[in-house]
Enzyme design. Structure first.
Site, PDB file in Angstrom:
ATOM      1  N   PRO A 220       0.799  -1.219   0.000  1.00 24.15           N
ATOM      2  CA  PRO A 220       0.000   0.000   0.000  1.00 24.15           C
ATOM      3  C   PRO A 220       0.836   1.276   0.000  1.00 24.15           C
ATOM      4  CG  PRO A 220      -0.088  -1.062   2.147  1.00 24.15           C
ATOM      5  CD  PRO A 220       0.607  -2.008   1.216  1.00 24.15           C
ATOM      6  N   ASN A 221       0.334   2.235  -0.750  1.00 24.45           N
ATOM      7  CA  ASN A 221       0.866   3.598  -0.848  1.00 24.45           C
ATOM      8  C   ASN A 221       2.168   3.700  -1.633  1.00 24.45           C
ATOM      9  OD1 ASN A 221      -1.273   4.808   0.701  1.00 24.45           O
ATOM     10  ND2 ASN A 221      -0.349   3.826   2.486  1.00 24.45           N
TER      11      ASN A 221
ATOM     12  N   ARG B 294       5.264  11.127  -2.363  1.00 27.57           N
ATOM     13  CA  ARG B 294       4.887  10.875  -0.958  1.00 27.57           C
ATOM     14  C   ARG B 294       6.106  11.004  -0.051  1.00 27.57           C
ATOM     15  NH1 ARG B 294       4.221   5.039   1.675  1.00 27.57           N
ATOM     16  NH2 ARG B 294       3.594   5.685   3.756  1.00 27.57           N
TER      17      ARG B 294
ATOM     18  N   TYR C 135      11.077   8.741   1.903  1.00 26.65           N
ATOM     19  CA  TYR C 135      11.046   7.627   0.950  1.00 26.65           C
ATOM     20  C   TYR C 135      11.851   7.863  -0.331  1.00 26.65           C
ATOM     21  CZ  TYR C 135       7.302   5.976   3.962  1.00 26.65           C
ATOM     22  OH  TYR C 135       6.576   5.564   5.040  1.00 26.65           O
TER      23      TYR C 135
ATOM     24  N   ASN D 159       7.864  -5.658  -0.518  1.00 24.72           N
ATOM     25  CA  ASN D 159       7.767  -4.468   0.317  1.00 24.72           C
ATOM     26  C   ASN D 159       6.289  -4.364   0.658  1.00 24.72           C
ATOM     27  OD1 ASN D 159       7.566  -1.996   1.527  1.00 24.72           O
ATOM     28  ND2 ASN D 159       8.833  -0.921   0.029  1.00 24.72           N
TER      29      ASN D 159
ATOM     30  N   ALA E  98       2.880  -0.970   5.206  1.00 26.33           N
ATOM     31  CA  ALA E  98       2.275  -1.068   6.534  1.00 26.33           C
ATOM     32  C   ALA E  98       1.756  -2.468   6.845  1.00 26.33           C
ATOM     33  CB  ALA E  98       1.150  -0.045   6.675  1.00 26.33           C
TER      34      ALA E  98
ATOM     35  N   HIS F 294       3.501  -4.936   9.342  1.00 28.23           N
ATOM     36  CA  HIS F 294       3.313  -4.854  10.783  1.00 28.23           C
ATOM     37  C   HIS F 294       1.938  -5.337  11.240  1.00 28.23           C
ATOM     38  CE1 HIS F 294       6.716  -2.323   9.906  1.00 28.23           C
ATOM     39  NE2 HIS F 294       5.933  -1.507   9.237  1.00 28.23           N
TER      40      HIS F 294
ATOM     41  N   ASP G 105       0.917 -15.961   6.245  1.00 31.70           N
ATOM     42  CA  ASP G 105       0.405 -17.298   5.974  1.00 31.70           C
ATOM     43  C   ASP G 105       0.511 -17.653   4.492  1.00 31.70           C
ATOM     44  OD1 ASP G 105      -0.146 -17.634   8.655  1.00 31.70           O
ATOM     45  OD2 ASP G 105      -2.323 -17.375   8.437  1.00 31.70           O
TER      46      ASP G 105
ATOM     47  N   GLU H 147      12.171  -9.597   2.524  1.00 29.59           N
ATOM     48  CA  GLU H 147      11.382  -8.446   2.974  1.00 29.59           C
ATOM     49  C   GLU H 147      12.242  -7.201   2.801  1.00 29.59           C
ATOM     50  OE1 GLU H 147      10.082  -6.438   7.170  1.00 29.59           O
ATOM     51  OE2 GLU H 147       9.987  -8.628   7.083  1.00 29.59           O
TER      52      GLU H 147
ATOM     53  N   HIS I  19      12.288  -2.635   2.756  1.00 32.64           N
ATOM     54  CA  HIS I  19      11.662  -1.348   3.047  1.00 32.64           C
ATOM     55  C   HIS I  19      12.592  -0.236   2.598  1.00 32.64           C
ATOM     56  CE1 HIS I  19       8.677  -3.362   5.501  1.00 32.64           C
ATOM     57  NE2 HIS I  19       9.673  -4.082   5.982  1.00 32.64           N
ATOM     58  N   LEU I  20      12.016   0.853   2.122  1.00 36.53           N
ATOM     59  CA  LEU I  20      12.795   2.011   1.707  1.00 36.53           C
ATOM     60  C   LEU I  20      13.423   2.720   2.906  1.00 36.53           C
ATOM     61  CD1 LEU I  20      10.111   3.239  -0.797  1.00 36.53           C
ATOM     62  CD2 LEU I  20      12.386   2.449  -1.446  1.00 36.53           C
TER      63      LEU I  20
ATOM     64  N   ARG J  91      12.114   4.299  13.229  1.00 35.65           N
ATOM     65  CA  ARG J  91      10.823   4.983  13.159  1.00 35.65           C
ATOM     66  C   ARG J  91       9.951   4.609  14.357  1.00 35.65           C
ATOM     67  NH1 ARG J  91       8.389   4.594   7.395  1.00 35.65           N
ATOM     68  NH2 ARG J  91       7.061   6.198   8.336  1.00 35.65           N
TER      69      ARG J  91
ATOM     70  N   ARG K   5       6.391   0.079  14.038  1.00 29.49           N
ATOM     71  CA  ARG K   5       7.030  -0.377  12.800  1.00 29.49           C
ATOM     72  C   ARG K   5       8.192  -1.341  13.058  1.00 29.49           C
ATOM     73  NH1 ARG K   5       4.857   2.772   8.636  1.00 29.49           N
ATOM     74  NH2 ARG K   5       4.145   4.804   9.353  1.00 29.49           N
TER      75      ARG K   5
END
Length: 147
Positions: A9-10, A17, A22, A73, A76, A79, A86, A97, A99-100, A106, A110
């Site tokens: 998402p996002n 953004r 980011y 990625n 949100a 978390h 699953d 996994e 993340h930027l 943070r 998170r």
């Protein structure tokens, strides 16, 4: 070698953004560079972005038998989503996994990931380069499995 890249998402808003957090790369720019690098490895890459958890779960399930690994990625959902965890465990494909931002620098919420403990690796905090480092790691992992 076939790798699925999932953007949560996002991430469709990258570039506009919170660029201080980011970075200024758009998602399309990241995907273009990922594909260029994958081509250099002789790997096929498929990139999917969704703001919907169920769509990401569906993509993970469809990956079984089609892909050799997943870069994710989950934004949100990292978390919060037991469903993504699953699904990743059900298809039994190696995944990274990523993340930027450095999620550990943070907000406290998170710091928890439902995905990290089963991932072959976790990369965070390097902006768009987190994707490229994740690709490098996945290619190395998959190459080692075939030797």
């Amino acid at each position: 070698m076939r790798i699925l890249v999932l953007h949560g998402p996002n991430l469709n808003l990258l570039g506009s953004r919170e660029p201080g957090l980011y970075g200024s790369f758009s998602l399309e720019q990241i995907n273009v560079e990922l594909r260029r690098r994958a081509d250099g490895y002789g790997a096929a890459l498929s990139c999917v972005q969704s703001n919907q958890e169920g769509v990401l779960v569906d993509q993970i399930q469809l990956a079984r038998g089609e892909f050799d690994g997943i870069l994710i990625n989950a934004g949100a959902y990292t978390h919060t989503s037991i469903a993504l965890r699953d699904a990743l465990l059900a298809v039994a494909l190696p995944y990274v996994e990523l993340h930027l931002s450095n999620v550990h620098a943070r907000e406290q919420f998170r710091h928890n990931s439902y995905l990290a403990d089963k991932a072959i690796g976790v990369i965070c905090g390097f902006g768009a380069s987190s994707y490229f480092l994740a690709l490098d790691g996945m290619v190395a992992h998959l190459s080692a499995k075939t030797q």
